[in-house]
Design a protein around this motif. Structure first.
Motif, PDB file in Angstrom:
ATOM      1  N   ALA A  31       0.827  -1.203   0.000  1.00  0.00           N
ATOM      2  CA  ALA A  31       0.000   0.000   0.000  1.00  0.00           C
ATOM      3  C   ALA A  31       0.866   1.258   0.000  1.00  0.00           C
ATOM      4  O   ALA A  31       0.571   2.232  -0.722  1.00  0.00           O
ATOM      5  N   SER A 160      -8.766   0.211  -3.370  1.00  0.00           N
ATOM      6  CA  SER A 160      -7.938  -0.682  -2.558  1.00  0.00           C
ATOM      7  C   SER A 160      -8.094  -2.133  -2.988  1.00  0.00           C
ATOM      8  O   SER A 160      -7.112  -2.884  -3.100  1.00  0.00           O
ATOM      9  N   TYR A 165      -4.868  -4.304  -2.089  1.00  0.00           N
ATOM     10  CA  TYR A 165      -4.629  -3.908  -0.705  1.00  0.00           C
ATOM     11  C   TYR A 165      -5.373  -4.875   0.224  1.00  0.00           C
ATOM     12  O   TYR A 165      -6.202  -4.489   1.029  1.00  0.00           O
TER      13      TYR A 165
END
Length: 458
Positions: A31, A160, A165
């Protein structure tokens, strides 16, 4: 490692091949390497996440692991967690504002052992289908093309998920805010039946649900989220949420390509959705056209009601805070100052009109197929595809009705544009049949053409 799905992580934890600590460390690094492009996260709590990972690792070693033990999850910024920032995506909320309660979805995921390591960005008050916000310096970006929006209002959650992520991401949806970003990012996004996932604060049509890369992960997440919580008076009694058997032969499926109002479906989107419907038909389903059943009057009524609701909230702010609200939102709510009681009441009544129209139209069918949105993802700095506060909802004509009807609706990738952007298929089930839409989604995963590699591979 960070890009593994939840089912694979749980299997690796069980075998000892991976530990939650390794996974969280890899996720934090991944990330950090991508956030400069995506702007998906508004907060990361590495220390708490690593502490939770060590506790999870100990439970796996002791044989006392929980249902989602050690699986990373992000929470949208409007999901309350005590001590966490709670600014609702807008600079109008004072710095330092924190929640003083834990929202039911956050509690259920924590109780299942999931590790909430980050919070995801959203537009002001969740009122846009993009990541544009007065609070963040840059809007969230779509990993498939960072010039484009991931959609919204669960903008950072979708970005994400598509960027790897971790496998589980929690969004909310009141008119398409899970399904639109899922469709534009190639994800699985479930808007459950209203009340299936207890939530606080509640609102007509508002639900929380999963954004994942696979139907299996969405089902795992829903099983945890659907546990009861008496703080939500609309909660449903416990019911089946895991996918149930679905026999395609003889299944009655409606195909809706014109919602009755809003933007026309673009040719590339229509071609992909028609191809999906044909695949179901060739597998034995009976696919029949479903005419649009909502009207411009219904849409405009909902628009007036939502404008008034937001205008009341925003006009109550001190002038210096009101001035910080995103200008597009201020322009959108301004008209409500001139509404009278009859206009607002008529707008409110369109919730019931939408509900009745959707349930009547869908009744002959086991499931309904449609595009998630009439178009693919659009530029990230636009508030909506038209970027016109006078016409803000032309792109939600396929998603909005099913919030009001309380039916479960699943967004899942069906194909791509010539430019490589995902095109989402919406699968709508009868009220309470969350298990059915998950099952049909799982069948579609096996039937659909080969998917492209995920962007931003870990």
């Amino acid at each position: 490692m960070a890009g593994l799905d939840a089912a694979a992580l749980l299997a690796a934890y069980r075998s000892g091949e991976l530990s939650p600590v390794e996974v969280v460390r890899a996720l934090l690094a991944h990330a950090a390497s991508r956030e400069g492009e995506l702007h998906a996260l508004c907060a990361v709590d590495a220390d708490t996440a690593l502490a939770a990972a060590r506790a999870s690792e100990a439970r796996w070693r002791a044989g006392t692991a929980l249902a989602l033990d050690g699986v990373p999850v992000t929470l949208k910024e409007n999901i309350a967690v005590p001590g966490a920032a709670y600014r609702l995506g807008t600079a109008a909320t004072p710095e330092g504002a924190e929640a003083d309660f834990e929202a039911p979805p956050a509690a259920r995921l924590r109780e299942a052992g999931a590790i909430a390591w980050a919070r995801t960005t959203m537009p002001d008050y969740g009122m846009l289908s993009s990541g544009l916000s007065s609070l963040y310096a840059e809007p969230a970006r779509n990993p498939w093309d960072v010039r484009m929006t991931p959609g919204g209002s669960s903008a950072g959650a979708a970005a994400s998920a598509a960027a790897g992520y971790g496998p589980l991401h929690l969004g909310t949806d009141i008119g398409g805010s899970i399904r639109l970003p899922a469709g534009w990012c190639g994800l699985v996004g479930l808007k459950p039946s209203h009340g299936r996932v207890p939530i606080k604060p509640g609102y007509a049509g508002r639900v929380a649900g999963p954004l994942t890369r696979t139907v299996a992960d969405a089902a795992l997440m829903l099983a945890a989220l659907a546990r009861p919580d008496a703080r939500d008076p609309t909660q449903l009694p416990p019911g089946q949420v895991l996918p149930r058997p679905v026999e395609l032969r003889g299944l009655r499926v409606g195909l809706m390509l014109d919602a009755g109002w809003g933007d026309a479906v673009q040719p590339e989107v229509e071609a992909v959705i028609r191809a999906a419907a044909l695949a179901f038909e060739q597998a034995g389903a009976i696919v029949e056209p479903l005419a649009g059943f909502t009207t411009r009057g219904m849409a405009d009524g909902m628009d007036r009601f939502w404008r008034m609701r937001s205008w009341l909230d925003i006009s109550a702010l001190p002038p210096e805070r009101r001035a910080k609200v995103l200008p597009y939102i201020l322009d959108w709510v301004a008209a409500a100052a001139g509404y009278d009681g009859s206009a607002v009441f008529h707008g409110y009544s369109q919730m019931q009109a939408l509900r009745e129209a959707a349930n009547a139209a869908c009744e002959p069918f086991d499931f309904v197929l449609s595009p998630v949105a009439p178009m693919p993802a659009y530029p990230a700095h636009l508030a909506s595809p038209l970027h016109d506060p006078a016409r803000p909802f032309e792109h939600i004509a396929f998603t909005l009705p099913f919030n009001m009807s309380e039916q479960p609706a699943l967004a899942i990738n069906a194909g791509y544009t010539s430019a490589g952007l995902p095109i989402g298929l919406q699968i709508v089930g009868r009220r309470f049949d969350d298990a059915g839409v998950l099952a049909l989604g799982a069948l579609w995963e096996r039937m659909r053409p080969q998917q492209r590699a995920w962007p931003f591979t870990a």
